[in-house]
Structure formats: C-alpha cells, structure tokens
Enzyme design. Structure first.
Site, PDB file in Angstrom:
ATOM      1  N   GLU A 186       5.731   5.182  -1.692  1.00  0.00           N
ATOM      2  CA  GLU A 186       6.043   5.632  -0.324  1.00  0.00           C
ATOM      3  C   GLU A 186       6.978   6.841  -0.349  1.00  0.00           C
ATOM      4  OE1 GLU A 186       8.035   4.082   3.891  1.00  0.00           O
ATOM      5  OE2 GLU A 186       7.841   2.692   2.210  1.00  0.00           O
ATOM      6  N   LYS A 228       1.632   5.104   0.608  1.00  0.00           N
ATOM      7  CA  LYS A 228       2.171   4.888   1.961  1.00  0.00           C
ATOM      8  C   LYS A 228       2.937   6.139   2.384  1.00  0.00           C
ATOM      9  CE  LYS A 228       5.036   1.912   4.869  1.00  0.00           C
ATOM     10  NZ  LYS A 228       5.736   0.614   5.044  1.00  0.00           N
TER      11      LYS A 228
END
Length: 350
Positions: A186, A228
């Site tokens: 992420e 992500k």
C-alpha cells in the site's frame, strides 16, 4: 520460490479480488478507533472494540456475498466474540479470509522535513509466523507519500522518501511470501493539499514505478501480491475537483503504465473520500474498463464501508441489527461497483 507455495499464494490473492467482492479494512489502531468512537460518544475499551467488530463480522449478507477478506489489527486477531468464538473463526465461517496489518506506523524520515518512513521490519519474520498460526493468510503494510511544501522551501515528495518507502514495502512483501502470506503493498499518495489531478498522476506514477522496481530486486513473485493504491484524484483543497470519468481515465492510464499484468488485483483505499464518492469512482473505472484490464479493480475500504454502520450502532446493543443493515448496504453497493453495475438509482433504491 517453490511452485506449490506460489500457487497457494496466487489462489489466495485471486480470492481476495473475486467478482463482486472486496476487502474490509478493520485494522484501525487503538488510537484511530478511539477517534472514531469519540465521534459517536462511545468509550473505546477492549470490550466495546470487540463488540463493534463482532457485529461487522456477523453481518451475513455483507460478509458472505461482498467481503473477500478482512484486515485485522493485532488486538483483533487475538480476540474472541462474546460467546467465546475467535473473531478469525467468524470471518472464516462467512467464507472470508483473515488478514493482518503488520506495519508499525509512519514515523519522521531523518533529513526529509515533513516526510515519513513506515517502520516495522524488525522482528517481522517472527511476527508473520505467529500471525499465520493465528489464521492470517494475507498482510498489509502502508507507506505514506505526501505532496506539497515541506515548510522549509522544499517540495514533497523527495526521492529519498519515495525510494526508502518502496524499499521497505519490498522487504516486507518478500518476508510475507516467505511465511506463505500474501502481501498487500500500500503506497498511499495522500489526497490532502491543493494539488491538481495531474500532479497526483505524476507522483503516483513515480511511486508505483519505484515500487515495482524494488519488488523485482527483492525477488517478490507478483502473482502472489495485491496492490492497494490511491485513486488519481486532485487534493481536497484543489479549486477544481474532477468528475468520476476523469478520475477513472487517469487512474487506469497510470496503472497501465506502471502495474505489471502478473498482479492479480488492485484494491483501492478510499483515502478520505465519502462513502458514495468511493463507490461512484470505483464503479466509473469498472464500467468503462472492466474486461480490458489484466488485473481486477476492487476495494479495500475502512471508513467508506463503516461510517454509516458506526453511526447506526452508536455503542448500543439494540442498534446492532441497524448497524449490520447499514454495513450490508455499503458492502453491496461496492460489490456492484466492483462489477461496474452501481448507479445513483441503485444507491437510492436499495
């Protein structure tokens, strides 16, 4: 990597982005969930946090039909429901996959005013082994990249911040795969500030290019990973806010230029968007491009899945069902958006 292990990781990664499903981010730290509870005048205790998360995990429609996995916090993965059932068991019984947040948070990056480096690599191999035994089959590590002025005449992000955070994400991902855990990587480019959408595009393109270079150097098998990222959006304070169609076009274009086809799926963070904004923008991407892309586009939302449920609950046992209905609704709307089948009319009719 052993082919059998890679196939196991690939199976989990594909399940995380199954059609009509996405990930519930329930990994708020104790400090963050206290702020959420403060907003509804509920004291944040171990019991109240457990009760809230239990009601989410027992929301059968959402969990069975629209939630593929749940990112947990260290406290939560060890907790049991009021009846003694481990919360991870509730997740598994709903056909969902338990996951775990493993980073230790973003801390000031020496020599780079205003910028951060995510910590948590020390002892991670041992923690991942324990989390696997506790039921986690995927993990998450968040890096934070800011855009703007650092307050000392310099611009953010710096090359140092981008490079070092990408390196840390790659080391984390390699350790996850060693432990037979799928890493969610992420790299969040924040939507704070007044920058325009094109600036977000260029910075995100840079960050993702650096990330995939470092993942290659770390010998991470991309088939067993999930990305992500942020959507390509203007800063919250920007004078011009973009349409869902522009956000969709620039986001997909950015990923086509940076994300290898071997990655099974991309699960977006909501990044401070409202519940409906996050759904609408995800739908715009899938409506226009689904079927043309090598990876699935799905969601990994926290507030954009939970805000209405949290307000409906307000810490009262008699409101549990109302909170579950609110959570079911948002999960269903995002499940539709994951297939490009959401609309304002469907939102209002449901």
């Amino acid at each position: 990597m052993n082919e059998n292990r890679l196939e196991e990781l690939h199976v989990v990664a594909r399940a995380m982005v199954a059609p009509g499903k996405g990930i519930l981010a329930a990994d708020e730290s104790s400090g963050t969930i206290k702020k959420r509870f403060d907003s509804i005048a509920v004291e944040s205790t171990e019991e109240s946090r457990r009760d809230y998360r239990e009601l989410l995990f027992r929301s059968e429609t959402a969990m069975r039909e629209h939630v593929s996995g749940v990112i947990l916090y260290d406290e939560t993965i060890r907790q049991k429901a009021a009846d003694g059932t481990p919360l991870t068991t509730l997740i598994e019984q709903a056909g969902s996959i338990p996951g775990i947040k493993v980073d230790k948070g973003a801390k000031p990056l020496p020599g780079c005013p205003g910028e951060t480096i995510t910590e948590g690599l020390d002892g991670l191999r041992e923690r991942l082994s324990e989390y696997y035994e506790l039921g986690a089959r995927f993990a998450k590590w968040r890096a934070v990249i800011d855009i703007g002025d650092n307050g000392q005449g310099g611009r953010m992000p710096s090359h140092t911040a981008v490079h070092q955070n990408a390196q840390a994400l790659a080391r984390y991902a390699a350790l996850c795969q060693e432990a037979n855990i799928v890493p969610i990587v992420e790299p969040e480019v924040l939507m704070d500030g007044g920058h325009d959408i094109d600036t977000c595009y260029e910075v995100t393109k840079w960050v993702l290019s650096e990330l995939y270079q470092e993942l290659y150097y770390a010998r991470v098998e991309l088939e067993g990973t999930i990305l992500k990222p942020n959507m390509i959006v203007p800063g919250k304070k920007a004078a011009d806010q973009s349409s869902p169609e522009e956000i969709a076009e620039k986001t997909v274009r950015c990923f086509r230029n940076t994300v290898p086809a071997a990655v099974p799926g991309i699960v977006f963070l909501s990044g401070g968007q409202s519940e409906v904004e996050a759904t609408r923008n995800l739908d715009a991407m899938n409506r226009a491009y689904r079927g043309e892309l090598p990876w699935a586009l799905s969601f990994s939302y926290g507030r954009a899945l939970q805000t209405s449920a949290l307000k409906a609950w307000s810490g009262k046992a008699e409101n549990v069902r109302a909170a579950q209905i609110a959570f079911d609704h948002r999960a269903k709307m995002n499940g539709l958006a994951q297939q490009g089948a959401w609309s304002d009319a469907v939102e209002e009719a449901a």
